[in-house]
Design an enzyme around this catalytic site. Structure first.
Site, short mmCIF file in Angstrom:
data_model
loop_
_atom_site.label_atom_id
_atom_site.label_comp_id
_atom_site.label_asym_id
_atom_site.label_seq_id
_atom_site.Cartn_x
_atom_site.Cartn_y
_atom_site.Cartn_z
N ARG A 244 -57.65 -42.94 14.01
CA ARG A 244 -59.06 -43.03 13.58
C ARG A 244 -59.92 -43.70 14.64
NH1 ARG A 244 -58.74 -46.29 8.03
NH2 ARG A 244 -60.65 -45.13 7.62
N HIS B 116 -102.70 -40.15 20.45
CA HIS B 116 -103.82 -40.55 19.60
C HIS B 116 -103.51 -40.35 18.12
CE1 HIS B 116 -107.53 -39.57 17.39
NE2 HIS B 116 -107.93 -40.68 17.96
N TYR C 181 -100.49 -65.93 16.27
CA TYR C 181 -100.45 -64.85 15.29
C TYR C 181 -100.18 -63.51 15.96
CZ TYR C 181 -105.05 -63.35 16.89
OH TYR C 181 -106.07 -62.87 17.66
N ARG D 263 -67.11 -51.69 4.83
CA ARG D 263 -68.18 -52.08 5.74
C ARG D 263 -69.43 -52.34 4.91
NH1 ARG D 263 -68.61 -45.98 8.15
NH2 ARG D 263 -68.82 -45.02 6.13
N CYS E 65 -102.96 -57.98 19.64
CA CYS E 65 -103.50 -56.94 18.76
C CYS E 65 -103.05 -55.54 19.20
CB CYS E 65 -105.02 -57.01 18.71
SG CYS E 65 -105.81 -56.79 20.30
N MET F 10 -67.55 -39.34 15.45
CA MET F 10 -66.31 -39.27 16.23
C MET F 10 -65.19 -38.76 15.35
SD MET F 10 -66.82 -42.55 18.65
CE MET F 10 -67.08 -43.57 17.25
N LYS G 234 -64.32 -50.78 12.03
CA LYS G 234 -63.25 -50.33 11.15
C LYS G 234 -61.99 -51.18 11.38
CE LYS G 234 -63.28 -45.86 10.60
NZ LYS G 234 -63.14 -44.51 11.19
N SER H 233 -106.58 -62.69 22.89
CA SER H 233 -105.79 -61.74 22.14
C SER H 233 -105.21 -60.75 23.13
CB SER H 233 -106.67 -61.02 21.10
OG SER H 233 -105.91 -60.02 20.47
P1 ADP Z 1 -64.88 -41.75 9.38
O1 ADP Z 1 -65.22 -42.92 10.22
O2 ADP Z 1 -65.51 -40.48 9.83
O3 ADP Z 1 -65.05 -42.05 7.93
P2 ADP Z 1 -62.11 -42.32 9.02
O4 ADP Z 1 -61.30 -42.80 10.15
O5 ADP Z 1 -62.58 -43.36 8.08
O6 ADP Z 1 -63.32 -41.50 9.60
O7 ADP Z 1 -61.23 -41.26 8.25
C1 ADP Z 1 -61.65 -40.04 7.71
C2 ADP Z 1 -61.01 -39.84 6.35
O8 ADP Z 1 -59.60 -39.96 6.42
C3 ADP Z 1 -61.46 -40.87 5.35
O9 ADP Z 1 -61.73 -40.25 4.15
C4 ADP Z 1 -60.29 -41.79 5.23
O10 ADP Z 1 -60.24 -42.38 3.98
C5 ADP Z 1 -59.11 -40.89 5.50
N1 ADP Z 1 -58.03 -41.68 6.09
C6 ADP Z 1 -58.08 -42.35 7.24
N2 ADP Z 1 -56.94 -43.03 7.45
C7 ADP Z 1 -56.14 -42.77 6.41
C8 ADP Z 1 -54.83 -43.21 6.03
N3 ADP Z 1 -54.13 -44.07 6.78
N4 ADP Z 1 -54.32 -42.75 4.88
C9 ADP Z 1 -55.04 -41.90 4.11
N5 ADP Z 1 -56.27 -41.45 4.39
C10 ADP Z 1 -56.82 -41.89 5.53
MG MG Z 2 -64.42 -43.67 7.13
#
Ligand code: ADP
Ligand code: MG
Ligand code: MG
Length: 878
Positions: free
Chosen positions: A95, A457, A858, A339, A838, A106, A25, A771
């Site tokens: 986050r 098995h 192979y 991502r 195998c 998380m 992220k 083999s």
């Molecule tokens: P996850 O990895 O579980 O998706 P995120 O860190 O991406 O967790 O965040 C969870 C939610 O909060 C997501 O929907 C994201 O878009 C929103 N969010 C995270 N950061 C911000 C931000 N700076 N402003 C507005 N919304 C946010």
């Molecule tokens: Mg997210």
């Protein structure tokens, strides 16, 4: 060491290449702002800091907090507001984000920085919009309480429901500013009732939120997720502290998620959903039903256009389909995450092929982009909609063989066969399975076993056929005698419909709808790119003409292992003949039984050679201990029946069975030990093979047959020499009887006893091919019985003593070292020696990559794994 990296307009310190340090992220937020997309500014605390935090006894390393404060200042400068300043309060999201995405595992906190004074200040800054400010505040109290203070979310949820009921509204958005102020008061009451103190100081809020994110790395659900997905060796999670973009500022604001292409089908069309006047988690939480992304064009046209442009830009930049989070604040679009998007097998292949056609990636890149697991999905029938059956899941076992199976429950092999032959699809439910159940398993759509592991098995056999199978279900009690199974308070009786999801281990009530395996047209093109790139040959393990034909359709270039004995169970007559051979008290009686078996074997071999005409076929001599062919059941009954059938006395049968009983059958009287003790068995099998080959050659010509006769369980050169002599003598005899037909054949051996690997040089003087039988080789190298490993494997995996089940993923350090050694010695003694594998691991991608590197010719694997092995071999070569 730098522990904090900032991102924002013209000043991002990180980039997409820094995923290990900044998490996926954090690295992508930095990259997006680098390439000019509008991303709220922020800072990322490194994943290494998470490791330090935990090894320091939950303390930030010295200097780290100061770095956070310095980074915060640059965020404040860009935003024109300050954390904790009521006149212009900065709000933050905190986050998590590790190097490998762990969706939902998380924690995240939004709207951090609010207290009573800042909430009032926020409202003033928003042009007096109190509704917005107190909506943000109550959300913050909820998330902060849940994530940081350990207050269960449902306590807040109850208060929200209560006030909605009092105001007689059904949607959160219908609550007024005054209502939300009341709610804030009640949320604080929730804290107080539990004796928790809400920190009014935003800096204290931030510090504790960072701690909570680091702690979430070690949460139980995160541990389980990593274990299930085989994620190991990561330092920890990064923490992203980022300025908030507000999707809850009224009708021109909103938040959403989208994929740049359809993740189920791969279609090149934006796919996703959004909510107006909402924040982050509302979309996934299902509080309100989100709108499909297309309609954003009508509601917020400018933001939609920018989103489309950004998606195109990101695809060009990352050269892959992207999964995106965004928020619109008063008409202005902010990008919050991107991502590589998770996708189905169908989508993976289509996207890879279309990205090549669009000129975005090379064929090499396309080959690397599709995961072996994607192909696996494509080759098994699937449930039409997995979300639809969740309410009917009765329990979960080990996902031993992937795919979907739907049928009526039966509790033994005979019933399975009988029902199937009258046209009824069945699911075979057993406590455990033995080789005797094989036909019943073959008749079933899927197999469910109370006991056993991923390599039991049932699991091995089922995977071999691409048949869904679930094993090791602790909640299941199978009463085979009364034909009923119990699971979590439910009863499954004979004839009840059940559905198995072999990919997840879910056991589902009823007849769930299926969709056929989708072999889209793109797949053929994709596989042609794959085949151009690989060096390893891919053969198959197949025991019947049908399996051989199936495997050939999947691209198998021959048979690397045909286990002749699997056909012994194919009919009552055959197995009875085999048993007469076993209990024979004289050589003459045994020869008579073998002569009766010969036509069966010859017919099977002929069918297989025809199905694989023009390609090599490796047939293994008899391998398993003989007692595996004796019937189960009450001893005296068994003996009486066998005696009557074979024309010997009950005492003689009893004596024979006793003699065959072994303390440790896997190390017992089996493999070439049988053929050396009873040469007539080997003679019969070789005669059957050669006579079959002669017939095929007469029909299809001399190049239609390439027969490899394989001697199992050799440990010494002398053992192989003994059997080789026999094979050649009988082969010459059959060829001379045939009036001049020459059958091209080779004699080789399995390398599956560690001593054979060590003596590979001596053995290669006789062997024309090797083999690696890595099931037995693993078993004997570790000294783990593969049928009993289930008792301690989970503990070993959990404690990190083993990184993976060595019967599924080849142990490169130990077993792999023996393989390297044997390859080197074998080729030194006989240049150009043909070498393959195998064992079950032969279709496993990591193993395939290793074997490519070691220089095998192979791999051979079960028919359904052939395309996967082809892909893995190509990926190793690219
Ligand atoms: P996850 O990895 O579980 O998706 P995120 O860190 O991406 O967790 O965040 C969870 C939610 O909060 C997501 O929907 C994201 O878009 C929103 N969010 C995270 N950061 C911000 C931000 N700076 N402003 C507005 N919304 C946010
Ligand atoms: Mg997210
Ligand atoms: Mg073996």
């Amino acid at each position: 060491t730098q522990r904090v990296y900032i991102f924002g307009k013209n000043k991002s310190q990180g980039d997409a290449s820094m995923k290990n340090l900044l998490g996926g992220k954090g690295a992508n937020l930095a990259e997006m702002s680098r390439i000019g997309l509008s991303v709220p500014p922020g800072l990322t605390i490194t994943t290494d800091t998470c490791a330090e935090f935990h090894s320091n006894g939950r303390q930030l390393p010295p200097g780290c907090w100061e770095e956070v404060l310095a980074g915060l200042q640059s965020v404040e400068a860009e935003m024109g507001c300050r954390l904790g300043d009521p006149a212009a309060p900065l709000l933050l999201s905190v986050r998590s984000g590790a190097a490998i995405s762990m969706p939902g595992m998380m924690d995240t906190v939004l709207n951090l920085g609010l207290n009573d004074a800042c909430a009032a200040g926020l409202a003033a800054r928003a042009g007096g919009d109190e509704r917005f400010a107190y909506d943000a505040y109550r959300r913050f109290l909820d998330m902060y309480g849940d994530v940081v203070m350990g207050i269960p979310h449902h306590l807040f949820e109850e208060q929200l429901e209560r006030i909605k009921a009092e105001r007689r509204v059904s949607e959160d958005t219908a609550l007024t500013a005054a209502d939300l102020k009341v709610l804030v008061g009640r949320y604080k009451e929730v804290y107080r009732a539990l004796g928790k103190v809400f920190p009014e100081d935003p800096y204290e809020q931030l510090r504790l939120a960072i701690y909570a994110v680091f702690d979430s790395w070690r949460s139980e659900r995160a541990d389980v997720y990593r274990a299930v997905n085989g994620i190991a060796g990561l330092a920890g999670t990064a923490v992203n502290v980022q300025a908030m973009a507000f999707g809850n500022m009224g009708p021109t604001s909103g938040t959403g998620v989208c994929f740049t292409r359809n993740p189920s089908t791969g279609e090149r069309k934006l796919y996703g959903e959004y909510l107006i006047n909402a924040q982050g988690e509302d979309v996934v939480a299902g509080i309100r039903t989100p709108e499909p992304i297309d309609t954003l064009e009508r509601t917020l046209p400018a933001a939609f256009k920018e989103l489309l442009d950004n998606c195109a830009l990101l695809e060009k930049h990352y050269k892959d389909m992207q999964d995106i989070e965004f928020t619109v604040q008063e008409g202005k679009l902010y990008m919050l995450q991107c991502r590589g998007g998770k996708r189905t097998g169908t989508a993976a292949v289509r996207i890879a092929v279309e990205l090549v056609d669009e000129g975005l990636i090379s064929e090499d890149a396309a080959v690397l982009m599709v995961e072996p697991g994607h192909l696996d999905q494509l080759l098994h029938p699937q449930f039409a909609n997995e979300a639809a059956y969740k309410g009917d899941v009765l329990g979960t076992g080990l996902p031993a063989s992937p795919g979907a199976a739907v049928g009526q429950a039966v509790f033994n092999a005979e019933d399975a066969e009988a029902w199937r032959s009258s046209g009824l699809p069945v699911v075979l439910v057993r406590r455990e399975t033995s080789p005797e159940d094989v036909k019943g398993m073959y008749s079933a759509e899927g197999v469910l076993c109370q006991l056993g592991g991923m390599t039991s098995h049932a699991a091995v056999v089922a995977r071999g056929w691409g048949k869904p199978c679930i094993t090791g279900c602790a909640d299941l009690q199978v009463d085979e005698h009364n034909k009923v199974a119990r699971i979590n308070g439910h009863e499954i009786r004979q004839g009840d419909w059940i559905s198995l999801n072999g990919s997840t281990g879910e056991i589902v009530r009823g007849k769930q709808p299926l969709a056929p395996p989708e072999l889209a047209g793109d797949l053929g093109r994709f596989m042609s790119w794959v085949d151009k790139r690989r060096a390893l040959g891919v053969l198959t393990n197949a025991d019947t003409p049908e399996d051989a034909a199936e495997a050939r359709k999947f691209g198998a270039e021959g048979i690397g292992l045909c286990r002749t004995e699997h056909m012994f169970f194919a009919s009552e007559e055959r197995i009875a003949t085999v048993r007469r051979m076993i209990v024979a008290q004289t050589k003459d009686a045994r020869l008579k039984a073998l002569a009766d078996l010969l036509p069966f074997q010859r017919a099977d071999f002929e069918g297989i050679l025809r199905a694989m005409a023009g390609l090599p076929v490796t047939i293994r001599l008899l391998d398993p201990p003989l007692h595996e062919f004796l019937p189960d059941g009450e001893m005296t009954e068994v003996c009486e029946a066998l005696a009557a059938d074979a024309g010997v006395t009950v005492d003689e049968v009893y004596g024979t069975i006793e003699k065959l009983q072994e303390v440790n059958p896997m190390l017992g009287f089996r493999g070439c030990r049988l053929g050396i003790t009873y040469p007539e068995i080997t003679e019969m099998q070789v005669r059957a093979m050669l006579e079959a080959a002669v017939r095929v050659i007469r029909d299809l010509g001399p190049s239609s047959v390439q027969l490899d006769v394989m001697v199992p369980l050799v440990g010494t050169a002398a053992e192989l020499a003994n059997q080789e002599g026999l094979v050649r003598r009988v082969a010459e005899q059959v060829m001379s009887e045939s009036g001049g037909v020459r059958v091209p054949y080779r004699v080789g051996t399995m390398i599956e006893v560690p001593r054979a690997a060590l003596q590979a040089g001596a053995i290669a003087k006789t062997a024309e091919f090797f083999s690696f039988g890595t099931n037995d080789l693993t078993q004997m190298t570790f000294g783990y019985s593969r049928d009993d490993i289930g008792k301690f494997l989970p503990v070993y995996l959990e404690k990190g003593i083993l990184a993976a089940d060595p019967f599924q993923v080849l142990d490169q350090e130990g077993v792999g070292e023996l393989i390297r050694f044997a390859v080197e010695r074998g080729r030194a003694a006989r240049p150009g020696l043909k070498i393959g594998i195998c064992g079950e691991q032969g279709g496993e991608p990591k193993t395939v990559a290793f074997l490519h590197e070691v220089g095998l010719d192979y791999v051979s694997c079960s028919p359904f794994r052939v395309p996967i092995a082809r892909l893995a071999a190509a990926q190793a070569a690219v």
